[in-house]
Design a protein around this motif. Structure first.
Motif, mmCIF file in Angstrom:
data_model
loop_
_atom_site.group_PDB
_atom_site.id
_atom_site.type_symbol
_atom_site.label_atom_id
_atom_site.label_comp_id
_atom_site.label_asym_id
_atom_site.label_seq_id
_atom_site.Cartn_x
_atom_site.Cartn_y
_atom_site.Cartn_z
ATOM 1 N N HIS A 47 60.111 -34.448 3.219
ATOM 2 C CA HIS A 47 61.503 -33.408 2.601
ATOM 3 C C HIS A 47 61.575 -32.450 3.903
ATOM 4 C CE1 HIS A 47 60.694 -34.470 -1.901
ATOM 5 N NE2 HIS A 47 61.292 -35.452 -1.214
ATOM 6 N N GLN A 48 60.606 -31.902 4.368
ATOM 7 C CA GLN A 48 60.524 -30.785 5.241
ATOM 8 C C GLN A 48 61.290 -31.225 6.515
ATOM 9 O OE1 GLN A 48 56.597 -29.252 5.534
ATOM 10 N NE2 GLN A 48 56.561 -29.002 3.372
ATOM 11 N N MET A 49 60.985 -32.511 6.871
ATOM 12 C CA MET A 49 61.193 -33.103 8.124
ATOM 13 C C MET A 49 62.617 -33.185 8.034
ATOM 14 S SD MET A 49 59.855 -33.211 11.036
ATOM 15 C CE MET A 49 60.987 -34.425 11.598
ATOM 16 N N VAL A 50 63.126 -33.796 6.928
ATOM 17 C CA VAL A 50 64.577 -34.066 6.866
ATOM 18 C C VAL A 50 65.546 -32.787 7.120
ATOM 19 C CG1 VAL A 50 66.524 -34.142 5.152
ATOM 20 C CG2 VAL A 50 64.592 -35.780 5.167
ATOM 21 N N LEU A 51 64.834 -31.631 6.741
ATOM 22 C CA LEU A 51 65.566 -30.268 6.857
ATOM 23 C C LEU A 51 65.437 -29.816 8.400
ATOM 24 C CD1 LEU A 51 64.425 -28.461 3.630
ATOM 25 C CD2 LEU A 51 66.456 -29.504 4.075
ATOM 26 N N MET A 52 64.152 -30.196 9.012
ATOM 27 C CA MET A 52 64.071 -29.662 10.341
ATOM 28 C C MET A 52 64.931 -30.633 11.444
ATOM 29 S SD MET A 52 61.889 -27.466 10.448
ATOM 30 C CE MET A 52 62.687 -26.721 9.094
ATOM 31 N N ALA A 53 65.047 -31.858 11.030
ATOM 32 C CA ALA A 53 65.804 -32.915 11.711
ATOM 33 C C ALA A 53 67.406 -32.684 11.772
ATOM 34 C CB ALA A 53 65.499 -34.452 11.329
ATOM 35 N N ARG A 54 67.779 -32.268 10.546
ATOM 36 C CA ARG A 54 69.319 -31.886 10.500
ATOM 37 C C ARG A 54 69.486 -30.553 10.944
ATOM 38 N NH1 ARG A 54 69.941 -33.827 4.057
ATOM 39 N NH2 ARG A 54 70.057 -36.131 4.505
ATOM 40 N N SER A 55 68.414 -29.906 11.638
ATOM 41 C CA SER A 55 68.805 -28.572 12.379
ATOM 42 C C SER A 55 69.399 -29.121 13.856
ATOM 43 C CB SER A 55 67.612 -27.687 12.481
ATOM 44 O OG SER A 55 66.626 -28.186 13.199
ATOM 45 N N LEU A 56 68.885 -30.309 14.251
ATOM 46 C CA LEU A 56 69.396 -30.795 15.566
ATOM 47 C C LEU A 56 70.875 -31.085 15.293
ATOM 48 C CD1 LEU A 56 66.243 -32.893 16.318
ATOM 49 C CD2 LEU A 56 67.039 -30.587 17.364
ATOM 50 N N GLN A 57 71.695 -30.521 16.393
ATOM 51 C CA GLN A 57 73.377 -30.621 16.011
ATOM 52 C C GLN A 57 73.596 -32.016 16.413
ATOM 53 O OE1 GLN A 57 74.565 -27.612 18.675
ATOM 54 N NE2 GLN A 57 74.145 -25.936 17.265
ATOM 55 N N ASN A 58 73.317 -32.798 17.301
ATOM 56 C CA ASN A 58 74.227 -33.924 17.733
ATOM 57 C C ASN A 58 72.772 -34.701 18.353
ATOM 58 O OD1 ASN A 58 73.924 -32.915 20.284
ATOM 59 N ND2 ASN A 58 75.902 -31.850 19.713
ATOM 60 N N GLU A 59 73.503 -35.900 18.919
ATOM 61 C CA GLU A 59 72.338 -36.904 19.443
ATOM 62 C C GLU A 59 72.001 -36.273 20.657
ATOM 63 O OE1 GLU A 59 72.333 -41.493 21.034
ATOM 64 O OE2 GLU A 59 74.120 -40.701 20.195
ATOM 65 N N GLN A 60 72.857 -35.693 21.462
ATOM 66 C CA GLN A 60 72.305 -34.951 22.569
ATOM 67 C C GLN A 60 71.234 -33.660 22.526
ATOM 68 O OE1 GLN A 60 73.518 -35.750 25.795
ATOM 69 N NE2 GLN A 60 71.643 -34.665 26.512
ATOM 70 N N SER A 61 71.331 -33.104 21.479
ATOM 71 C CA SER A 61 70.126 -32.123 21.236
ATOM 72 C C SER A 61 68.895 -33.073 21.029
ATOM 73 C CB SER A 61 70.593 -31.452 19.710
ATOM 74 O OG SER A 61 71.791 -30.761 20.058
ATOM 75 N N ILE A 62 69.018 -34.286 20.321
ATOM 76 C CA ILE A 62 67.702 -35.110 20.033
ATOM 77 C C ILE A 62 67.136 -35.678 21.519
ATOM 78 C CG2 ILE A 62 67.145 -37.124 19.015
ATOM 79 C CD1 ILE A 62 68.912 -36.701 16.796
ATOM 80 N N ASP A 63 67.961 -35.982 22.432
ATOM 81 C CA ASP A 63 67.748 -36.434 23.844
ATOM 82 C C ASP A 63 67.074 -35.382 24.398
ATOM 83 O OD1 ASP A 63 68.716 -38.952 22.982
ATOM 84 O OD2 ASP A 63 70.519 -38.852 24.251
ATOM 85 N N ASP A 64 67.824 -34.144 24.278
ATOM 86 C CA ASP A 64 67.121 -33.187 25.064
ATOM 87 C C ASP A 64 65.711 -32.754 24.616
ATOM 88 O OD1 ASP A 64 69.302 -32.951 26.603
ATOM 89 O OD2 ASP A 64 70.359 -31.249 25.224
ATOM 90 N N LEU A 65 65.659 -32.753 23.459
ATOM 91 C CA LEU A 65 64.332 -32.530 22.641
ATOM 92 C C LEU A 65 63.296 -33.303 23.007
ATOM 93 C CD1 LEU A 65 62.203 -31.178 20.318
ATOM 94 C CD2 LEU A 65 63.325 -32.700 18.870
ATOM 95 N N LEU A 66 63.456 -34.639 23.189
ATOM 96 C CA LEU A 66 62.760 -35.790 23.564
ATOM 97 C C LEU A 66 62.435 -36.001 25.015
ATOM 98 C CD1 LEU A 66 63.872 -38.722 21.275
ATOM 99 C CD2 LEU A 66 62.019 -37.161 20.895
ATOM 100 N N ALA A 67 63.227 -35.498 25.720
ATOM 101 C CA ALA A 67 62.891 -35.144 27.316
ATOM 102 C C ALA A 67 62.009 -34.310 27.541
ATOM 103 C CB ALA A 67 64.255 -34.879 28.008
ATOM 104 N N TYR A 68 61.644 -33.198 26.605
ATOM 105 C CA TYR A 68 61.057 -32.163 26.686
ATOM 106 C C TYR A 68 59.659 -32.608 26.268
ATOM 107 C CZ TYR A 68 58.178 -27.937 26.076
ATOM 108 O OH TYR A 68 57.076 -26.928 26.105
ATOM 109 N N VAL A 69 59.822 -33.396 24.918
ATOM 110 C CA VAL A 69 58.539 -33.978 24.612
ATOM 111 C C VAL A 69 57.729 -34.916 25.566
ATOM 112 C CG1 VAL A 69 57.308 -35.482 22.623
ATOM 113 C CG2 VAL A 69 59.258 -33.562 22.230
ATOM 114 N N ASN A 70 58.404 -35.616 26.300
ATOM 115 C CA ASN A 70 58.169 -36.518 27.414
ATOM 116 C C ASN A 70 57.224 -35.573 28.407
ATOM 117 O OD1 ASN A 70 58.767 -38.758 26.209
ATOM 118 N ND2 ASN A 70 60.855 -38.747 27.061
ATOM 119 N N THR A 71 57.409 -34.387 28.580
ATOM 120 C CA THR A 71 56.614 -33.581 29.686
ATOM 121 C C THR A 71 55.609 -33.212 29.217
ATOM 122 O OG1 THR A 71 57.665 -31.599 29.028
ATOM 123 C CG2 THR A 71 58.947 -32.948 30.386
ATOM 124 N N LEU A 72 55.253 -33.271 27.734
ATOM 125 C CA LEU A 72 53.994 -32.679 27.400
ATOM 126 C C LEU A 72 52.605 -33.830 27.614
ATOM 127 C CD1 LEU A 72 55.329 -31.366 23.845
ATOM 128 C CD2 LEU A 72 54.810 -30.221 26.148
#
Length: 450
Positions: free
Chosen positions: A425-450
């Protein structure tokens, strides 16, 4: 004249809203009817003052409106008027405070027959502890808290061996029996509140507070955290289920004691190696994952997270949505894993596999993604290392194509909407705070650097 009309309309409108409004108290489900009476007294007193003051203002504006042929009488002191205002104000304040003091006196006097139940709050979930046959809750301390001991039970206190631990947001209580809730926080300030019971109290780290009440009707009632406790504060929900005595006894008997939990042997990776043979057909011999099979990497994930996901698949919490075809396949495979030692052995073996680097498959801007990750890092860690205390798995090193699919599933309600998936339930709300697919790609691009 416009101001006079506005004040009169304000008073009449407020009275009509009070009389006709459908929003009022939730139906009472405990013995605390005196709380309602106290609130009613306060509302009637303040309401009467509101009406009197505004109507007086309207009369004064009209009666003493400006007229060219009249001159105002200047009277800065009026001892008689000030005396009356002081006396009336004092009586009104006392009338509002006195009932609250009477109720508070009852609120602090817990009946001797009340059953003690501990409520543990943490970001962002509730859990509960009942005394066992000895009727005594064992000692707890924050220094004992860990993945295998989330309640912080003291291993040196024999009184805690039969304590019943409920690692769930759902609390069951028996009908018409007083209960004393001992409130403890593991991290920050929380507040336990059940509107239908008319009780609420802060959970202060380092201390134990309490409330008591007697449930007076069966049903399910919402537990809310009424203290801003972090980014997922609004998702910190639970339920109190009031049962008949027989139903409550049945439920309580199905829960595990501290002795049951602490006596479970740790998982044996060698024993789990054979069981993993089935998993390797999709997830790879080293748990490295296989995009062609839509099978994510398992190596690098924690045992507690792996066990929870297997249980979710077995219970239909995951993989049951009509659009989750891949989850349905995993649910069928999870059903072949026996609960208990077999599951612990399997997850212990998977956790022993070395995490491998994965190739990036999404294109995004890591700089923009870092801003999105500020929210993710509050649970999953600044470096995406995971956090057992918040039940947040490791993200660093996980395959971006799988993370992207899960974020999309959360956004679309394919995952995380089952009634028993509190963390989802918490993750649904967090995921929906990402505006669009580009936001998801940007986030995952950063996660790839960790």
């Amino acid at each position: 004249m416009k101001l006079v009309i506005a004040l009169v309309v304000l008073v009449v409108g407020s009275l009509l809203f009070h009389v006709l409004s459908p929003w009022w108290f939730t139906p009472l489900a405990s013995n605390w009817h005196t709380v309602d009476t106290t609130v009613d007294i306060t509302l009637y007193i303040t309401g009467a003052v509101f009406v009197a003051v505004n109507l007086f203002m309207a009369w004064a504006v009209y009666r003493y409106r400006h007229r060219p042929d009249q001159r105002a009488h200047y009277e800065p002191e009026n001892k008689r008027l000030e005396t009356w205002l002081t006396v009336i104000t004092a009586v009104g304040v006392a009338a509002m405070l006195a009932p609250g003091l009477v109720v508070w006196a009852d609120f602090t006097q817990v009946p001797e027959e009340a059953t003690p139940v501990e409520v543990v709050g943490e970001q962002w979930q509730w859990s509960y502890r009942f005394p066992g046959a000895d009727g005594v809750l064992g000692e707890v301390a924050s220094r004992y808290v860990g993945p295998d001991n989330p309640f912080g039970m003291s291993p040196a206190d024999p009184a805690g061996a039969d304590d019943i631990l409920v690692s769930s947001n759902e609390l069951h209580l028996p009908l018409d029996r007083p209960v004393k809730l001992l409130l403890r926080s593991k991290d920050v300030l929380h507040d336990f509140a059940v509107p239908q019971f008319r009780v609420k109290m802060d959970l202060v780290p380092g201390s134990v507070s309490f409330v008591w009440f007697t449930p007076t009707r069966t049903g399910r009632f919402d537990v809310l955290c009424m203290e801003l406790c972090g980014i997922a504060h609004y998702a910190m929900r639970g339920q109190v289920v009031v049962d008949t005595q027989d139903d409550f006894d049945t439920w309580l008997g199905s829960q595990s004691t501290w002795a049951d939990i602490s006596s479970q042997p740790a998982g044996d990776p060698d024993a789990g190696r054979l069981a993993y043979a089935t998993c390797s057909a999709c997830h790879g011999p080293e748990g490295e994952g296989n995009p062609a099979m839509n099978a994510p990497a398992l190596a690098g994930l924690e045992t507690w997270y792996l066990e929870r996901q297997l249980r979710y698949y077995q219970q239909g919490v995951r993989g049951a949505h009509e659009q989750d075809n891949l989850g349905a396949q995993m649910a069928a495979m999870a059903a072949t894993v026996a609960a208990g030692s077999a599951m612990r052995n399997l997850t212990a073996y998977i956790a022993s596999l070395p995490a491998a680097d994965s190739d990036a498959t999404v294109e995004g801007d890591p700089h923009r993604g870092a801003a999105h990750f500020n929210t993710c890092g509050a649970c999953h860690g600044r470096l995406g290392q995971g956090n057992h205390a918040l039940q947040a798995p490791r993200l660093a090193g996980q395959q971006d194509w799988y993370l992207k699919r899960q974020l999309e599933n959360f956004r679309r309600g394919i995952r995380g909407t089952h009634g028993d998936d509190n963390f989802g339930h918490q993750m649904v709300l967090m995921a929906r705070s990402l505006q669009n697919e580009q936001s998801i790609d940007d986030l995952l691009a950063y996660v790839n650097t960790l």
